[in-house]
Scaffold this active site. Sequence first.
Site, PDB file in Angstrom:
ATOM      1  N   THR A  42      -0.818 115.478  43.077  1.00  0.00           N
ATOM      2  CA  THR A  42       0.109 116.199  43.943  1.00  0.00           C
ATOM      3  C   THR A  42       1.346 115.342  44.119  1.00  0.00           C
ATOM      4  O   THR A  42       1.328 114.342  44.839  1.00  0.00           O
ATOM      5  CB  THR A  42      -0.527 116.498  45.308  1.00  0.00           C
ATOM      6  OG1 THR A  42      -1.691 117.300  45.121  1.00  0.00           O
ATOM      7  CG2 THR A  42       0.448 117.257  46.197  1.00  0.00           C
ATOM      8  N   LYS A  97       1.202 112.252  53.224  1.00  0.00           N
ATOM      9  CA  LYS A  97       2.019 112.119  52.012  1.00  0.00           C
ATOM     10  C   LYS A  97       2.494 113.480  51.524  1.00  0.00           C
ATOM     11  O   LYS A  97       3.675 113.669  51.193  1.00  0.00           O
ATOM     12  CB  LYS A  97       1.202 111.415  50.929  1.00  0.00           C
ATOM     13  CG  LYS A  97       1.954 111.161  49.628  1.00  0.00           C
ATOM     14  CD  LYS A  97       1.731 112.237  48.585  1.00  0.00           C
ATOM     15  CE  LYS A  97       0.315 112.228  48.064  1.00  0.00           C
ATOM     16  NZ  LYS A  97       0.120 113.209  46.955  1.00  0.00           N
ATOM     17  N   LEU A 142      -3.770 111.183  40.251  1.00  0.00           N
ATOM     18  CA  LEU A 142      -3.313 109.964  40.918  1.00  0.00           C
ATOM     19  C   LEU A 142      -2.773 110.264  42.315  1.00  0.00           C
ATOM     20  O   LEU A 142      -2.418 111.409  42.621  1.00  0.00           O
ATOM     21  CB  LEU A 142      -2.253 109.284  40.050  1.00  0.00           C
ATOM     22  CG  LEU A 142      -2.755 108.883  38.649  1.00  0.00           C
ATOM     23  CD1 LEU A 142      -1.596 108.592  37.717  1.00  0.00           C
ATOM     24  CD2 LEU A 142      -3.680 107.679  38.753  1.00  0.00           C
ATOM     25  N   PRO A 143      -2.682 109.239  43.177  1.00  0.00           N
ATOM     26  CA  PRO A 143      -2.353 109.485  44.587  1.00  0.00           C
ATOM     27  C   PRO A 143      -0.930 109.923  44.874  1.00  0.00           C
ATOM     28  O   PRO A 143      -0.701 110.656  45.840  1.00  0.00           O
ATOM     29  CB  PRO A 143      -2.630 108.120  45.248  1.00  0.00           C
ATOM     30  CG  PRO A 143      -3.527 107.391  44.315  1.00  0.00           C
ATOM     31  CD  PRO A 143      -3.137 107.845  42.946  1.00  0.00           C
ATOM     32  N   LYS A 152       1.496 123.720  45.069  1.00  0.00           N
ATOM     33  CA  LYS A 152       0.554 122.844  45.766  1.00  0.00           C
ATOM     34  C   LYS A 152       1.140 122.335  47.087  1.00  0.00           C
ATOM     35  O   LYS A 152       0.443 122.278  48.114  1.00  0.00           O
ATOM     36  CB  LYS A 152       0.190 121.657  44.876  1.00  0.00           C
ATOM     37  CG  LYS A 152      -0.763 120.647  45.521  1.00  0.00           C
ATOM     38  CD  LYS A 152      -2.087 121.295  45.932  1.00  0.00           C
ATOM     39  CE  LYS A 152      -2.953 120.353  46.768  1.00  0.00           C
ATOM     40  NZ  LYS A 152      -3.459 119.209  46.001  1.00  0.00           N
TER      41      LYS A 152
END
Length: 354
Positions: free
Chosen positions: A141, A301, A108-109, A226
């Site tokens: 992430t 982001k 998911l974003p 990450k």
Amino acid sequence: MAARGLRLRLGISSYRFWACNHSNWNSKRDFSVTPVPIPIPTQLEKVGFIGLGNMGSHMASNLISAGYKVTLHDINQNALKDFSEKGVPVAETPYQLSQSSDVIITMLPSSSHVMEVFTGANGLLTGTSEVRPWLFIDSSTIDPQTSRRISRDISSCHLKENEGFTKKPLMLDAPVSGGVPAAQAGTLTFMVDGLEEAYIAAKPLLLAMGKRTIYCGGPGNGSVAKICNNLAMAISMIGVSEALSLGQNLGVKASVLTNVFNSSSARCWSSDSYNPVPGVMQGVPSSRNYEGGFTSKLMAKDLGLATASVAEVGLNCPLTADAHNIYTRLCEDGHESKDFSCVFRYCYDGKDDK
């Protein structure tokens, strides 16, 4: 003893047999092709996959091609339709998806999307202390704090059915590196945290979508890895773009400078595998007007997550702030949907290589 039992009962020998034959598997999105019949551990067979964006759609496709029984969910009905028309089952809600799954994978974003899927209305954990899936894998992430919170929420639940090898559901945080090309090719790298025995047991599943897994330790550490990886990637792309633009303005072609970089100490992924200059390299976003890659919006982001982490530990990281500001401005200037390598063109006014 319970952890050791988990490792033994999940068929690690099947994993070794699978891994030796992984290169034979078809990873294209043609579900009519019968994959090489390689044993899949029973406890991993039924997979619920949530998130069919640029990355998740390819990851789910590779699982299907690998022979897993996959059910899908996404709020984007068009994304679901692409799969349902090929006969892949879909679910209306995350909760409904969980009722037929041994394992849940989310891609998911952002942190807020992950929290909504797990704890929102009709979410995976909403209104119940019992869950059917024994393993939850989040490849989004997100910030480490959210990862650790969800891990705690999952560990407080019980399994609806006694699986024998674990009394409580488990979570692995498994963000990825490699971008859309690696997701499509099935060559992602997974940075995994959580119980190590669960990580070992889940390897066949992860290697159906990637070529490498790295165990990073306890809950949240995969997210830390990450965030740091993407921070370094952003700074590297900015540095390569700045140097190539300077070279162009001083009269040296970007292709010549790239050859110098890749034969010298400046060599890096941003120069030799994902070059930002149109005309230097084929098959990368810069060769198609910066379309179809890792968007500037997602990079901004991720750099926001890095910036928040820097503030949390009180570290002086000036390049983190600079990179975040650069990608924030790119998005504000209307380039949020372009691949993050577009920093060469829209920040440095870089030109095509001719």
